[in-house]
Each structure stands twice: as structure tokens, then as C-alpha cells.
Design a protein around this motif. Structure first.
Motif, PDB file in Angstrom:
ATOM      1  N   ASP A 356       0.866  -1.170   0.000  1.00  0.00           N
ATOM      2  CA  ASP A 356       0.000   0.000   0.000  1.00  0.00           C
ATOM      3  C   ASP A 356       0.906   1.224   0.000  1.00  0.00           C
ATOM      4  O   ASP A 356       1.545   1.533   1.010  1.00  0.00           O
ATOM      5  N   LEU A 357       1.010   1.915  -1.143  1.00  0.00           N
ATOM      6  CA  LEU A 357       1.891   3.067  -1.296  1.00  0.00           C
ATOM      7  C   LEU A 357       1.121   4.376  -1.391  1.00  0.00           C
ATOM      8  O   LEU A 357       1.608   5.351  -1.953  1.00  0.00           O
ATOM      9  N   LYS A 358      -0.051   4.404  -0.794  1.00  0.00           N
ATOM     10  CA  LYS A 358      -0.871   5.606  -0.859  1.00  0.00           C
ATOM     11  C   LYS A 358      -0.132   6.787  -0.233  1.00  0.00           C
ATOM     12  O   LYS A 358       0.348   6.704   0.889  1.00  0.00           O
ATOM     13  N   GLU A 359      -0.044   7.876  -1.005  1.00  0.00           N
ATOM     14  CA  GLU A 359       0.580   9.125  -0.585  1.00  0.00           C
ATOM     15  C   GLU A 359       2.079   8.969  -0.252  1.00  0.00           C
ATOM     16  O   GLU A 359       2.679   9.842   0.367  1.00  0.00           O
ATOM     17  N   ARG A 368      14.281   0.505 -11.083  1.00  0.00           N
ATOM     18  CA  ARG A 368      14.640  -0.401 -12.158  1.00  0.00           C
ATOM     19  C   ARG A 368      14.467  -1.852 -11.690  1.00  0.00           C
ATOM     20  O   ARG A 368      15.030  -2.285 -10.687  1.00  0.00           O
ATOM     21  N   GLY A 369      13.670  -2.602 -12.428  1.00  0.00           N
ATOM     22  CA  GLY A 369      13.451  -4.010 -12.106  1.00  0.00           C
ATOM     23  C   GLY A 369      12.531  -4.236 -10.915  1.00  0.00           C
ATOM     24  O   GLY A 369      12.381  -5.371 -10.438  1.00  0.00           O
ATOM     25  N   THR A 370      11.897  -3.174 -10.386  1.00  0.00           N
ATOM     26  CA  THR A 370      11.020  -3.302  -9.211  1.00  0.00           C
ATOM     27  C   THR A 370       9.660  -3.857  -9.607  1.00  0.00           C
ATOM     28  O   THR A 370       9.091  -3.483 -10.635  1.00  0.00           O
ATOM     29  N   LYS A 371       9.129  -4.757  -8.771  1.00  0.00           N
ATOM     30  CA  LYS A 371       7.818  -5.355  -9.019  1.00  0.00           C
ATOM     31  C   LYS A 371       6.741  -4.536  -8.298  1.00  0.00           C
ATOM     32  O   LYS A 371       6.835  -4.301  -7.095  1.00  0.00           O
ATOM     33  N   PHE A 372       5.694  -4.106  -9.076  1.00  0.00           N
ATOM     34  CA  PHE A 372       4.562  -3.373  -8.513  1.00  0.00           C
ATOM     35  C   PHE A 372       3.270  -4.132  -8.798  1.00  0.00           C
ATOM     36  O   PHE A 372       2.297  -3.573  -9.275  1.00  0.00           O
ATOM     37  N   GLU A 373       3.254  -5.400  -8.487  1.00  0.00           N
ATOM     38  CA  GLU A 373       2.082  -6.232  -8.808  1.00  0.00           C
ATOM     39  C   GLU A 373       1.079  -6.223  -7.640  1.00  0.00           C
ATOM     40  O   GLU A 373       1.463  -6.136  -6.471  1.00  0.00           O
ATOM     41  N   GLU A 374      -0.213  -6.332  -8.020  1.00  0.00           N
ATOM     42  CA  GLU A 374      -1.298  -6.454  -7.038  1.00  0.00           C
ATOM     43  C   GLU A 374      -1.246  -5.364  -5.978  1.00  0.00           C
ATOM     44  O   GLU A 374      -1.395  -5.605  -4.771  1.00  0.00           O
ATOM     45  N   MET A 375      -1.016  -4.109  -6.405  1.00  0.00           N
ATOM     46  CA  MET A 375      -0.945  -2.987  -5.478  1.00  0.00           C
ATOM     47  C   MET A 375      -2.314  -2.720  -4.857  1.00  0.00           C
ATOM     48  O   MET A 375      -3.335  -2.743  -5.529  1.00  0.00           O
ATOM     49  N   LEU A 376      -2.350  -2.460  -3.546  1.00  0.00           N
ATOM     50  CA  LEU A 376      -3.625  -2.195  -2.875  1.00  0.00           C
ATOM     51  C   LEU A 376      -4.200  -0.853  -3.310  1.00  0.00           C
ATOM     52  O   LEU A 376      -5.415  -0.697  -3.425  1.00  0.00           O
ATOM     53  N   THR A 377      -3.307   0.111  -3.545  1.00  0.00           N
ATOM     54  CA  THR A 377      -3.742   1.439  -3.989  1.00  0.00           C
ATOM     55  C   THR A 377      -2.958   1.802  -5.235  1.00  0.00           C
ATOM     56  O   THR A 377      -1.723   1.779  -5.214  1.00  0.00           O
ATOM     57  N   PRO A 378      -3.632   2.124  -6.331  1.00  0.00           N
ATOM     58  CA  PRO A 378      -2.915   2.493  -7.560  1.00  0.00           C
ATOM     59  C   PRO A 378      -2.024   3.702  -7.315  1.00  0.00           C
ATOM     60  O   PRO A 378      -2.386   4.623  -6.582  1.00  0.00           O
ATOM     61  N   LEU A 379      -0.868   3.688  -7.931  1.00  0.00           N
ATOM     62  CA  LEU A 379       0.055   4.809  -7.817  1.00  0.00           C
ATOM     63  C   LEU A 379      -0.509   6.017  -8.565  1.00  0.00           C
ATOM     64  O   LEU A 379      -1.041   5.893  -9.667  1.00  0.00           O
ATOM     65  N   HIS A 380      -0.372   7.193  -7.949  1.00  0.00           N
ATOM     66  CA  HIS A 380      -0.851   8.427  -8.562  1.00  0.00           C
ATOM     67  C   HIS A 380       0.320   9.123  -9.221  1.00  0.00           C
ATOM     68  O   HIS A 380       1.451   9.051  -8.753  1.00  0.00           O
ATOM     69  N   MET A 381       0.026   9.840 -10.320  1.00  0.00           N
ATOM     70  CA  MET A 381       1.084  10.487 -11.079  1.00  0.00           C
ATOM     71  C   MET A 381       1.838  11.525 -10.239  1.00  0.00           C
ATOM     72  O   MET A 381       3.011  11.814 -10.475  1.00  0.00           O
ATOM     73  N   THR A 382       1.197  12.080  -9.212  1.00  0.00           N
ATOM     74  CA  THR A 382       1.868  13.075  -8.369  1.00  0.00           C
ATOM     75  C   THR A 382       2.927  12.452  -7.466  1.00  0.00           C
ATOM     76  O   THR A 382       3.736  13.169  -6.857  1.00  0.00           O
ATOM     77  N   GLN A 383       2.948  11.135  -7.404  1.00  0.00           N
ATOM     78  CA  GLN A 383       3.953  10.477  -6.581  1.00  0.00           C
ATOM     79  C   GLN A 383       5.301  10.408  -7.282  1.00  0.00           C
ATOM     80  O   GLN A 383       6.285   9.967  -6.690  1.00  0.00           O
TER      81      GLN A 383
END
Length: 386
Positions: A356-359, A368-383
């Protein structure tokens, strides 16, 4: 009032005040008469030779140097040397006052002082503006040397390293002081812990102190110790070695772990609320299901830490500060990283599946090479993920 000049025997306190004549030749003749010597030579406090009357200022202090035919104590033979003469020393810019006898009474065969101030071995000392003999050594350690010469005992000054005093004793050839210092240092080293602190030693300390007492283990070696399930809140472990320690389910809330070596340690289930872990080395640690989240707002700080290959799976890390930390190849699956500061963090080849990477602040981080699968909160462009 007529001009005058002060003339002292070289390196001694004995002197005379003389009326300054019109010529330099007359002055030399008066000096030789007053001091009962021949072939007199006048020098300044800095050691420069005077040969002109016009160079002498009113009431100036000069020193008299003679040749071997001097008839008074100028010859400084051992029998005429006054051991009660006071001598001023300028050691590294600090003034010390003592007697000739104090300086010469110990280790006469090897002492530099005995050679400096004994009659047959007079040295050409460098003098400062106040007439003190300059010695280019540390005044911090010299006080302990002088105290030993006065009393024959070592009075240890606060914050003075005995090894520093030992180096001075060796330089000055004071063998008796060297021997005493070596014995003291050896005795202290025997009482110093050379083995890592064990669990039983830690428990004994915890039981003998109140919870309000601040425990400090800065720089202490705990390598391989079992400290699991202990309450170590607020303990200062700065610069300590906790390599390969068992810290499972240990309460480390608000501990100072700054620059601590935690490599290979097991911290599964540990409470790290408010822990200060700036620039610590936790490479290869296991931190599964740890709690970094403090509801009161006291955030764990891991800024600049080395977290390569750390297993954080399932940990509560909301609001933690991981700015410019290195988390390369770390496992952060299912971690709560809401509001975490990851700006400039190296997340290369990390697994953030299910996080959960909210805010969370991801500005300038390396993904580079980082896995962002099945995220609880979608990443926002402002991040600002690169």
C-alpha cells in the motif's frame, strides 16, 4: 630619566639593571665587570645577537652569554647548579612553572629534562617573548607528566588518554613513568570486555535498573547474542555491533540504532516504532512483520541506511523515512508504506507486490526491475515514480 637595560645570565633568573652607556663597547665592559666574566655576548629573548647600542630599547631585557672562562655560576657545573631555580616552560602554547630539581630528579640517565637542564649538557633552548623555554609537545598530556615528576604518582586527569601520556613519557625518556603507565593500561584492558555481551548480562543490567534509567551501549559488541523478546525501549545502541543477533519480537521502540551494524540480524516481529536507524547497516536482515507505525506520529527514521536484501514482508511501515536509503533486492511484499518517504531511495530489483503506497513520496527513487504487482492502492502520477 637615564635609559637603562636589564641583563640576565643566560637561561637563569639572576640579573642586573644597568645604566645604558653611550657606546656598545662601554656596555660590554660594564657587563663584564658586573658579572665577572670575559668575552661577553648579549642576546635578545628570541636568541638574536646584539652588536649596536642603537638597537637596544629603554628597559629592554637581554641575556648574557659567555665563553668557558666565565667565573660565576655561568659555567653551570653540576656542583654550582641551583636545583631551586624556577623554570618557565611553554609547552604547546601553555605556560608551566616548576623547579630545576623537579625536572631533573627522576631517571637522570635517560631523562630528556636532565639533559636539558643539567650543567654539562646545556642545550640552546628556544625562548618565547616571556622568557619561557619552548617545548613542542601536547600541553594536555604534559600536566600528567609534570605531576608525576612532582609526586612520583600518576594523577589521571579527566578525559586524558593514558596512551597519550605514555607517548609523552617515552619521548621525554621517563622510564619510571613509562613502567607505571604500562601497568595501569594493562590492568584497565583486563577489565575491558573483549567478548560480545550475552543475553544473561543484558538481563542482569535490565533487572538492576529502572525503566526511567537511560541505558547506553554505544559501540558495544553484541555479535550473535540472543536478545529476543526483551524490552529494550529507549536503549542507545549507536555504533554498536548487533551483527547476526536474534532480536525476534524484541521491543526496540525509540531506540537509537544510528550507524549500528545489524547485518544478518533477525528482527522478525520486532517493535521499531520511532526507532532512529539513520545510516545503519542492516544488509541481509530479516524484518518480517515488524511494526514501524506509531499512531502518535513518531516515525521511524532509516534515512541513508543500507537495507540491501532485507526481508520486510508484511511489516507496518506507514510514514517511515527511507530517504536515500539503499533497499536493492529487498522484499517489501504486502508492506504498509502509506505516506512513507522514499525520495531518492534505491529500490532496484525490489518486490513491492501487494504494498500500500498511498501518498508515499517516490520522487527520484530508482525502481529499475522493481515489481509493482497487485498494489492495494494504484500509484498516482503526483507520486513522481520515474
Amino acid at each position: 630619566m637615564d635609559a637603562r637595560v636589564q641583563v640576565f645570565l643566560y637561561q637563569q633568573s639572576t640579573g642586573k639593571v644597568l645604566k645604558l652607556p653611550k657606546t656598545f663597547e662601554e656596555l660590554i665592559k660594564v657587563v663584564e665587570q658586573k658579572f665577572n666574566c670575559t668575552k661577553a655576548e648579549l642576546i635578545t629573548v628570541e636568541g638574536a645577537t646584539i652588536d649596536d647600542i642603537s638597537l637596544i630599547r629603554d628597559n629592554e631585557k637581554l641575556y648574557l652569554k659567555t665563553h668557558e672562562d666565565a667565573k660565576e655560576s655561568i659555567t653551570d657545573t653540576p656542583h654550582t647548579q641551583n636545583m631551586n631555580d624556577w623554570i618557565s616552560l611553554n609547552v604547546g602554547g601553555k605556560q608551566f612553572m616548576t623547579t630545576r630539581g623537579t625536572l631533573c630528579q627522576m631517571d637522570a640517565d635517560s631523562s630528556v629534562f636532565a639533559k636539558m637542564f643539567s650543567a654539562e649538557n646545556r642545550w640552546k633552548h628556544t625562548i618565547d617573548g616571556d622568557g619561557a623555554i619552548k617545548i613542542d609537545r601536547s600541553p594536555q598530556y604534559f600536566q600528567s607528566v609534570l605531576d608525576f615528576l612532582r609526586h612520583g604518582k600518576i594523577f589521571r586527569e579527566r578525559n586524558v588518554n593514558l596512551r597519550g601520556v605514555l607517548e609523552e613519557a617515552h619521548y621525554f625518556g621517563l622510564r619510571s613513568l613509562e613502567k607505571n603507565l604500562e601497568e595501569m593500561i594493562e590492568s584497565e584492558e583486563k577489565t575491558t570486555f573483549k567478548e560480545p555481551i550475552t543475553r544473561s548480562m543484558m538481563i542482569q543490567t535490565l533487572m538492576s535498573t529502572t525503566t526511567k534509567c537511560e541505558l547506553r551501549y554505544q559501540g558495544v559488541d553484541f555479535t550473535g547474542s540472543d536478545l529476543s523478546r526483551l524490552d529494550l525501549r529507549y536503549v542507545n545502541f549507536k555504533l554498536a555491533i548487533l551483527k547476526n543477533c536474534n532480536l525476534q519480537n524484541t521491543n526496540l521502540a525509540c531506540c537509537s540504532l544510528e550507524r549500528t551494524n545489524l547485518s544478518g540480524a533477525n528482527l522478525d516481529g520486532a517493535n521499531l516504532q520511532g526507532a532512529r536507524m539513520i545510516c545503519c547497516n542492516a544488509e541481509g536482515c530479516s524484518m518480517k512483520n515488524c511494526n514501524f507505525d506509531d499512531p502518535s506520529g513518531l516515525r521511524a527514521n532509516m534515512e541513508g541506511a543500507n537495507m540491501k536484501g532485507v526481508n520486510f514482508e508484511g511489516s507496518l511501515m506507514a510514514g517511515v523515512n527511507l530517504r536515500v536509503a539503499t533497499l536493492k533486492s529487498s522484499n517489501l511484499k504486502n508492506c504498509d508504506l502509506r505516506g512513507a518517504i522514499l525520495a531518492g531511495t534505491d529500490l532496484e530489483d525490489c518486490d513491492l507486490s501487494g504494498c500500500d503506497l498511498k501518498e508515499a513520496n517516490l520522487r527520484g527513487c530508482n525502481v529499475r526491475g522493481t515489481k509493482f504487482e497487485e498494489m492495494l492502492t494504484p500509484l498516482h502520477m503526483t507520486q513522481s515514480v520515474p
